[in-house]
Design a protein around this motif. Structure first.
Motif, mmCIF file in Angstrom:
data_model
loop_
_atom_site.group_PDB
_atom_site.id
_atom_site.type_symbol
_atom_site.label_atom_id
_atom_site.label_comp_id
_atom_site.label_asym_id
_atom_site.label_seq_id
_atom_site.Cartn_x
_atom_site.Cartn_y
_atom_site.Cartn_z
ATOM 1 N N UNK A 67 130.805 16.347 53.882
ATOM 2 C CA UNK A 67 131.761 17.028 53.003
ATOM 3 C C UNK A 67 131.152 17.161 51.608
ATOM 4 N N UNK A 68 131.137 18.382 51.095
ATOM 5 C CA UNK A 68 130.661 18.665 49.736
ATOM 6 C C UNK A 68 131.868 19.072 48.896
ATOM 7 N N UNK A 69 132.126 18.307 47.836
ATOM 8 C CA UNK A 69 133.313 18.513 47.009
ATOM 9 C C UNK A 69 132.978 19.386 45.800
ATOM 10 N N UNK A 70 133.811 20.403 45.575
ATOM 11 C CA UNK A 70 133.618 21.326 44.458
ATOM 12 C C UNK A 70 134.156 20.748 43.156
ATOM 13 N N UNK A 71 133.531 21.148 42.052
ATOM 14 C CA UNK A 71 134.117 21.079 40.709
ATOM 15 C C UNK A 71 134.158 22.516 40.219
ATOM 16 N N UNK A 72 135.278 22.909 39.585
ATOM 17 C CA UNK A 72 135.466 24.313 39.202
ATOM 18 C C UNK A 72 135.478 24.476 37.688
ATOM 19 N N UNK A 73 135.094 25.670 37.261
ATOM 20 C CA UNK A 73 135.096 25.994 35.839
ATOM 21 C C UNK A 73 135.253 27.506 35.692
ATOM 22 N N UNK A 74 135.989 27.906 34.669
ATOM 23 C CA UNK A 74 136.123 29.343 34.381
ATOM 24 C C UNK A 74 134.882 29.846 33.699
ATOM 25 N N UNK A 75 134.461 31.042 34.080
ATOM 26 C CA UNK A 75 133.318 31.672 33.427
ATOM 27 C C UNK A 75 133.746 32.221 32.063
ATOM 28 N N UNK A 76 132.838 32.185 31.092
ATOM 29 C CA UNK A 76 133.190 32.749 29.780
ATOM 30 C C UNK A 76 133.427 34.248 29.896
ATOM 31 N N UNK A 77 134.287 34.756 29.035
ATOM 32 C CA UNK A 77 134.604 36.182 29.051
ATOM 33 C C UNK A 77 133.340 36.983 28.729
ATOM 34 N N UNK A 78 133.179 38.074 29.441
ATOM 35 C CA UNK A 78 131.985 38.906 29.236
ATOM 36 C C UNK A 78 132.038 39.590 27.891
#
Length: 250
Positions: free
Chosen positions: A239-250
């Protein structure tokens, strides 16, 4: 009649042989101006690097998995531990992780073993599609299997993962010593500051490398020892657990 003034009070003088010190010049150390509240607040959740920088610090609140669907596809597979058709991948329905299930991943040494059976490996190139505006990193990996190790023998599980075109992460090694006959489990945890994020706006494969090794040690060449990371019923998965992050606005 003349009035005489009273004599002035007598004053006693005490002599002191104290040395006379010249006044020393005081050096004033300039003080830095106090930090204003505006300066304390000028860095966002990612610290001075900004939320999109790979060295950005942790957000104030853990980011929930993004809405939408995450899919994982096998773009390439290679290795003696995962012959074609013996490895399956699937994303969790809540977008928190993905799993890899092997059905023929076993290393062994001793009676009946070939010269290269002591080492098995698998290299997977995974194409992971995520919702637009988000990126991910692998925060933790959990490995499981079964091992039968004679006294004096030992087995090792090794792993690392990295994005296509990026430097490989350090390979972790977990060792199990005989006598041991049981399920085994090992985990690799990465601190938030050391996470390697998938580049925003790009599609790069995630390369996942694993390896099993079994050494007979002092157990004797005719005593069979083995270590597996496979499952015949799908109940044992990596099992590989994700960590999430929002990408900066272009």
């Amino acid at each position: 009649m003349a009035v005489s003034n009273p004599p002035p009070p007598s004053t006693s003088v005490v002599a002191c042989a104290c040395p006379i010190r010249a006044p020393s010049a005081r050096t004033e150390t300039p003080r830095a101006p106090p930090q204003t509240p505006a300066r304390r607040r000028r860095h966002g959740p990612g610290g001075p690097y900004g939320p999109g920088h790979p060295r950005a610090g942790p957000p104030r609140h853990p980011l929930r998995p993004p809405p939408g669907r995450v899919t994982v596809e096998v773009a390439g597979i290679n290795g003696s531990g995962c012959p074609q058709g013996t490895a399956d991948v699937a994303a969790a329905s809540d977008n928190t992780a993905f799993t890899v299930t092997y059905s023929n991943y076993l290393a062994q040494t001793g009676a009946g073993s070939g010269g290269t059976d002591f080492r098995k490996n698998c290299q997977l190139a995974l194409r992971i599609h995520v919702p637009q505006g988000f990126t991910y990193a692998v925060a933790r990996a959990d490995y499981r299997g079964f091992a039968h190790l004679q006294r004096g023998a030992y087995g090792q599980e090794r792993a690392n993962y990295y994005f296509q075109g990026s430097a490989q992460t350090a390979r972790s090694t977990h060792q199990f010593n005989g006598p041991f006959t049981d399920n085994w489990q090992a985990s690799d945890q990465t601190d938030y500051a050391d996470l390697v994020w998938a580049p925003c706006g790009e599609e790069r494969n995630l390369n996942v490398n694993t390896e099993l090794r079994v050494y007979g040690g002092t157990s004797g060449s005719q005593n069979l020892s083995f270590m597996s990371m496979d499952s015949t019923d799908g109940s044992v998965s990596t099992v590989y657990h994700f960590e999430w992050k929002e990408c900066p606005a272009a």
